[in-house]
Design a protein around this motif. Structure first.
Motif, PDB file in Angstrom:
ATOM      1  N   GLY A   1       4.779   3.976  20.404  1.00 41.95           N
ATOM      2  CA  GLY A   1       5.461   2.880  19.714  1.00 41.95           C
ATOM      3  C   GLY A   1       4.634   2.366  18.548  1.00 41.95           C
ATOM      4  O   GLY A   1       3.416   2.589  18.483  1.00 41.95           O
ATOM      5  N   GLU A   2       5.323   1.664  17.673  1.00 39.90           N
ATOM      6  CA  GLU A   2       4.712   1.149  16.446  1.00 39.90           C
ATOM      7  C   GLU A   2       3.425   0.350  16.705  1.00 39.90           C
ATOM      8  O   GLU A   2       2.477   0.419  15.946  1.00 39.90           O
ATOM      9  N   HIS A   3       3.402  -0.418  17.827  1.00 45.37           N
ATOM     10  CA  HIS A   3       2.242  -1.279  18.107  1.00 45.37           C
ATOM     11  C   HIS A   3       1.375  -0.688  19.209  1.00 45.37           C
ATOM     12  O   HIS A   3       0.696  -1.411  19.926  1.00 45.37           O
ATOM     13  N   GLY A   4       1.410   0.607  19.355  1.00 50.47           N
ATOM     14  CA  GLY A   4       0.621   1.255  20.397  1.00 50.47           C
ATOM     15  C   GLY A   4       1.355   1.310  21.734  1.00 50.47           C
ATOM     16  O   GLY A   4       0.757   1.633  22.766  1.00 50.47           O
ATOM     17  N   GLY A   5       2.644   0.987  21.723  1.00 45.45           N
ATOM     18  CA  GLY A   5       3.430   1.051  22.966  1.00 45.45           C
ATOM     19  C   GLY A   5       3.440   2.464  23.535  1.00 45.45           C
ATOM     20  O   GLY A   5       3.383   3.444  22.782  1.00 45.45           O
ATOM     21  N   VAL A   6       3.505   2.572  24.868  1.00 42.16           N
ATOM     22  CA  VAL A   6       3.513   3.913  25.464  1.00 42.16           C
ATOM     23  C   VAL A   6       4.829   4.630  25.190  1.00 42.16           C
ATOM     24  O   VAL A   6       4.907   5.860  25.251  1.00 42.16           O
ATOM     25  N   ASN A   7       5.878   3.858  24.886  1.00 42.96           N
ATOM     26  CA  ASN A   7       7.161   4.479  24.524  1.00 42.96           C
ATOM     27  C   ASN A   7       7.378   4.369  23.021  1.00 42.96           C
ATOM     28  O   ASN A   7       6.932   3.403  22.395  1.00 42.96           O
ATOM     29  N   MET A   8       8.108   5.336  22.472  1.00 42.74           N
ATOM     30  CA  MET A   8       8.323   5.301  21.020  1.00 42.74           C
ATOM     31  C   MET A   8       9.170   4.082  20.634  1.00 42.74           C
ATOM     32  O   MET A   8       9.972   3.591  21.434  1.00 42.74           O
ATOM     33  N   SER A   9       8.992   3.620  19.407  1.00 45.99           N
ATOM     34  CA  SER A   9       9.816   2.524  18.892  1.00 45.99           C
ATOM     35  C   SER A   9      11.166   3.076  18.474  1.00 45.99           C
ATOM     36  O   SER A   9      11.300   4.269  18.189  1.00 45.99           O
ATOM     37  N   VAL A  10      12.147   2.177  18.415  1.00 46.12           N
ATOM     38  CA  VAL A  10      13.462   2.585  17.915  1.00 46.12           C
ATOM     39  C   VAL A  10      13.476   2.328  16.406  1.00 46.12           C
ATOM     40  O   VAL A  10      13.236   1.198  15.965  1.00 46.12           O
ATOM     41  N   GLU A  11      13.736   3.366  15.631  1.00 47.76           N
ATOM     42  CA  GLU A  11      13.824   3.189  14.174  1.00 47.76           C
ATOM     43  C   GLU A  11      15.242   2.705  13.855  1.00 47.76           C
ATOM     44  O   GLU A  11      16.194   3.479  13.863  1.00 47.76           O
ATOM     45  N   ALA A  12      15.339   1.405  13.593  1.00 47.81           N
ATOM     46  CA  ALA A  12      16.659   0.782  13.467  1.00 47.81           C
ATOM     47  C   ALA A  12      17.224   0.836  12.047  1.00 47.81           C
ATOM     48  O   ALA A  12      18.260   0.249  11.783  1.00 47.81           O
ATOM     49  N   SER A  13      16.553   1.513  11.135  1.00 52.91           N
ATOM     50  CA  SER A  13      17.025   1.503   9.743  1.00 52.91           C
ATOM     51  C   SER A  13      18.037   2.607   9.478  1.00 52.91           C
ATOM     52  O   SER A  13      17.862   3.736   9.933  1.00 52.91           O
ATOM     53  N   SER A  14      19.050   2.259   8.699  1.00 51.40           N
ATOM     54  CA  SER A  14      19.997   3.300   8.302  1.00 51.40           C
ATOM     55  C   SER A  14      19.611   3.900   6.952  1.00 51.40           C
ATOM     56  O   SER A  14      20.169   4.909   6.526  1.00 51.40           O
ATOM     57  N   THR A  15      18.637   3.253   6.255  1.00 49.86           N
ATOM     58  CA  THR A  15      18.183   3.848   4.993  1.00 49.86           C
ATOM     59  C   THR A  15      16.659   3.712   4.898  1.00 49.86           C
ATOM     60  O   THR A  15      16.052   2.872   5.579  1.00 49.86           O
ATOM     61  N   PHE A  16      16.026   4.566   4.099  1.00 49.40           N
ATOM     62  CA  PHE A  16      14.559   4.672   4.083  1.00 49.40           C
ATOM     63  C   PHE A  16      14.055   4.539   2.648  1.00 49.40           C
ATOM     64  O   PHE A  16      14.600   5.169   1.733  1.00 49.40           O
ATOM     65  N   THR A  17      13.015   3.744   2.459  1.00 56.02           N
ATOM     66  CA  THR A  17      12.509   3.503   1.114  1.00 56.02           C
ATOM     67  C   THR A  17      11.449   4.544   0.711  1.00 56.02           C
ATOM     68  O   THR A  17      10.874   5.211   1.585  1.00 56.02           O
ATOM     69  N   VAL A  18      11.235   4.674  -0.582  1.00 59.14           N
ATOM     70  CA  VAL A  18      10.209   5.599  -1.083  1.00 59.14           C
ATOM     71  C   VAL A  18       9.241   4.801  -1.968  1.00 59.14           C
ATOM     72  O   VAL A  18       9.620   3.790  -2.550  1.00 59.14           O
ATOM     73  N   LEU A  19       7.985   5.291  -2.070  1.00 56.42           N
ATOM     74  CA  LEU A  19       7.008   4.582  -2.917  1.00 56.42           C
ATOM     75  C   LEU A  19       7.118   5.033  -4.362  1.00 56.42           C
ATOM     76  O   LEU A  19       6.817   4.301  -5.290  1.00 56.42           O
ATOM     77  N   ASP A  20       7.586   6.264  -4.527  1.00 55.91           N
ATOM     78  CA  ASP A  20       7.615   6.853  -5.857  1.00 55.91           C
ATOM     79  C   ASP A  20       9.047   7.341  -6.130  1.00 55.91           C
ATOM     80  O   ASP A  20       9.619   8.056  -5.298  1.00 55.91           O
ATOM     81  N   PRO A  21       9.646   6.968  -7.279  1.00 56.02           N
ATOM     82  CA  PRO A  21      11.046   7.370  -7.524  1.00 56.02           C
ATOM     83  C   PRO A  21      11.258   8.885  -7.503  1.00 56.02           C
ATOM     84  O   PRO A  21      12.357   9.362  -7.216  1.00 56.02           O
ATOM     85  N   ASN A  22      10.190   9.662  -7.761  1.00 59.78           N
ATOM     86  CA  ASN A  22      10.345  11.126  -7.773  1.00 59.78           C
ATOM     87  C   ASN A  22      10.588  11.703  -6.377  1.00 59.78           C
ATOM     88  O   ASN A  22      11.015  12.849  -6.234  1.00 59.78           O
ATOM     89  N   THR A  23      10.261  10.888  -5.353  1.00 54.29           N
ATOM     90  CA  THR A  23      10.457  11.383  -3.990  1.00 54.29           C
ATOM     91  C   THR A  23      11.950  11.502  -3.673  1.00 54.29           C
ATOM     92  O   THR A  23      12.358  12.382  -2.909  1.00 54.29           O
ATOM     93  N   MET A  24      12.768  10.604  -4.270  1.00 56.10           N
ATOM     94  CA  MET A  24      14.194  10.571  -3.928  1.00 56.10           C
ATOM     95  C   MET A  24      14.901  11.911  -4.217  1.00 56.10           C
ATOM     96  O   MET A  24      15.562  12.473  -3.328  1.00 56.10           O
ATOM     97  N   PRO A  25      14.739  12.461  -5.448  1.00 53.16           N
ATOM     98  CA  PRO A  25      15.384  13.764  -5.683  1.00 53.16           C
ATOM     99  C   PRO A  25      14.877  14.845  -4.723  1.00 53.16           C
ATOM    100  O   PRO A  25      15.658  15.711  -4.281  1.00 53.16           O
ATOM    101  N   ALA A  26      13.576  14.754  -4.365  1.00 50.25           N
ATOM    102  CA  ALA A  26      13.026  15.773  -3.449  1.00 50.25           C
ATOM    103  C   ALA A  26      13.660  15.662  -2.061  1.00 50.25           C
ATOM    104  O   ALA A  26      13.844  16.667  -1.361  1.00 50.25           O
ATOM    105  N   LEU A  27      14.015  14.429  -1.672  1.00 48.96           N
ATOM    106  CA  LEU A  27      14.704  14.253  -0.383  1.00 48.96           C
ATOM    107  C   LEU A  27      16.100  14.858  -0.463  1.00 48.96           C
ATOM    108  O   LEU A  27      16.589  15.472   0.490  1.00 48.96           O
ATOM    109  N   PHE A  28      16.741  14.685  -1.613  1.00 48.70           N
ATOM    110  CA  PHE A  28      18.100  15.216  -1.764  1.00 48.70           C
ATOM    111  C   PHE A  28      18.128  16.736  -1.916  1.00 48.70           C
ATOM    112  O   PHE A  28      19.054  17.377  -1.427  1.00 48.70           O
ATOM    113  N   ASP A  29      17.098  17.301  -2.588  1.00 46.83           N
ATOM    114  CA  ASP A  29      17.162  18.775  -2.736  1.00 46.83           C
ATOM    115  C   ASP A  29      16.523  19.488  -1.537  1.00 46.83           C
ATOM    116  O   ASP A  29      16.445  20.714  -1.499  1.00 46.83           O
ATOM    117  N   GLY A  30      16.056  18.720  -0.552  1.00 49.78           N
ATOM    118  CA  GLY A  30      15.555  19.336   0.688  1.00 49.78           C
ATOM    119  C   GLY A  30      14.110  19.796   0.595  1.00 49.78           C
ATOM    120  O   GLY A  30      13.606  20.404   1.541  1.00 49.78           O
TER     121      GLY A  30
END
Ligand code: PLP
Length: 422
Positions: free
Chosen positions: A19-48
């Protein structure tokens, strides 16, 4: 991790997700969308060129980290290179068949499969997608080969058929599929852990996670296990059947199912142990019982050859009482008088579930097909649970059989114990 390991060892060997805080079980990723630090990452996510394998995520209808982790556990379970989860077993089956087949293509399928899969291949796919299916007796390899045409893309079967409990010769089908360069797709819902279709030569394994893998009848879910290219193709932005049709799994659901996988082996063994004893005792009462673990079952030798014997021969048996009326009276008495289990469809629950497939889970089939595969009016499908003690449940069963006049004496307790208690 190696495919020579047994499935539970493979599952225990994959990288642990904390888990995110060291939990023995994984955390639930509740986001339906994911941010990027660099705008160039977005096209790379789309082209696979950036993928979940590298920890890069795009959008919840594509890969989600929590669902991805459960998928890795299921890939380990089936010895697959990759896997991904879906909103239901039917979503897994339909997404798989639509990903492989195009309009005009053809499928050869077992003539005894779950009613929803029958309706998908016999009615939905021909009407909506011009994909046609020939149903054959899957135990007859010559009939399977004879049904293949130049348009065939898939052979489709269940490891153990619902509800007739016939066992599919997976290596035999795999040889035929390879010779014709077509895919062998196996629904392994009835036999997780005990039978490994990919190791026997199948190309794709689908599951309804709604059943044994979940175990509590509180979740509807599915999974597809295959090579990495096939799983990636399900998320293709233009033609991927999961990406475009969108029946993906919710991350909360993935987290719940992931927490049940560590005790799947224990549950499967206890379902099978009790079902074996019930089948042997019902047979000793001269009833028409079918269970692949019985020596008189037509596929007993085959299931022994294909299974990991530690897990037994499955948690389902059928009982043919000769008429719908007798079947209904027994189920009603077992549920309402003795509290043995529930009249409900589905299987793999901790309590026992009983249904008459001809008028329920196989009611989509034509009368002719029902009769050809032996799904008769008096047939009861029993999913044997593990709550209560085995002797308590057996006494309820025997008392129910006696109350409705199917047997005319109760077996003395000492005799029951001398026959078949293991
Ligand atoms: N495959 C088999 C063998 C089934 O028994 C079922 C449902 O009973 C399914 C697939 C469909 O699964 P779901 O209800 O999760 O869509």
């Amino acid at each position: 991790m190696t495919n020579h390991m047994v499935p539970e060892a493979r599952m225990a060997s994959i990288r642990r997700e904390f888990g995110e805080h060291g939990g023995v079980n994984m955390s639930v990723e509740a986001s339906s969308t994911f941010t990027v630090l660099d705008p160039n990452t977005m096209p790379a996510l789309f082209d696979g060129s950036k993928t979940p394998q590298e920890g890069c995520y795009l959008y919840g209808r594509s890969f989600n980290p929590t669902v991805y982790h459960l998928s890795q556990q299921l890939a380990a379970l089936e010895g697959a290179e990759a896997a991904y989860c879906s909103a239901s077993g039917m979503a897994a089956i339909s997404a798989t068949l639509l990903n492989i087949c195009n309009s005009g293509d053809h499928i050869v399928a077992a003539n005894t499969i779950y009613g929803g899969s029958y309706a998908l291949t016999q009615e939905f796919l021909p009407a909506k997608a011009n994909i046609h299916t020939t149903m054959v007796d899957i135990t007859n390899l010559e009939a399977v080969e004879a049904a293949i045409t130049h348009k065939t893309r898939v052979i489709y079967a269940e490891t153990v058929s619902n509800p007739t409990l016939r066992v599919t010769n997976i290596s035999g089908l795999a040889n035929i599929a390879k010779a014709h360069n077509i895919k062998l797709v196996i629904d392994n819902t009835f036999s997780p852990l005990s039978i490994n279709p990919l190791a026997l030569g199948a190309d794709v394994v689908v599951h309804s996670l709604t059943k044994f893998i979940n175990g509590a009848s509180d979740i509807v879910a599915g999974a597809i296990c295959a090579d990495a290219d096939f799983i990636t193709s399900l998320m293709d932005l233009h033609t991927g059947s999961l990406m475009i049709l969108g029946p993906v799994m919710d991350p909360e659901t993935a987290s719940k199912i992931s927490l049940r996988l560590p005790h799947l082996g224990l549950r499967i063994k206890e379902h099978a142990r009790r079902t074996q004893i019930f089948a042997e005792r019902l047979l000793a009462l001269d009833l028409t019982v079918s269970y692949p673990g019985l020596a008189n079952h037509p596929d007993h030798a085959l299931i022994k050859q294909q299974s990991c014997l530690d897990y037994g021969f499955g948690g389902l048996l059928t009982l043919n009482l000769g008429s719908a009326e007798r079947a209904e009276r027994l189920m009603e008495c077992l549920q309402n008088k003795h509290g043995f289990g529930y009249m409900a469809v589905s299987l793999g629950y901790f309590d026992s579930l009983m249904s008459a497939p001809r008028s329920s889970t196989s009611s989509e089939m034509s009368d002719e097909d029902l009769s050809t595969c032996g799904i008769e009016n008096g047939l009861i499908r029993l999913s044997i649970g593990y709550t209560g003690t085995l002797e308590q449940r057996w006494q309820q069963m025997e008392q129910g059989l006696y109350d409705v006049g199917i047997i005319n004496a109760l077996t003395p307790h000492e005799k029951i114990l001398s026959v078949c208690v293991k």
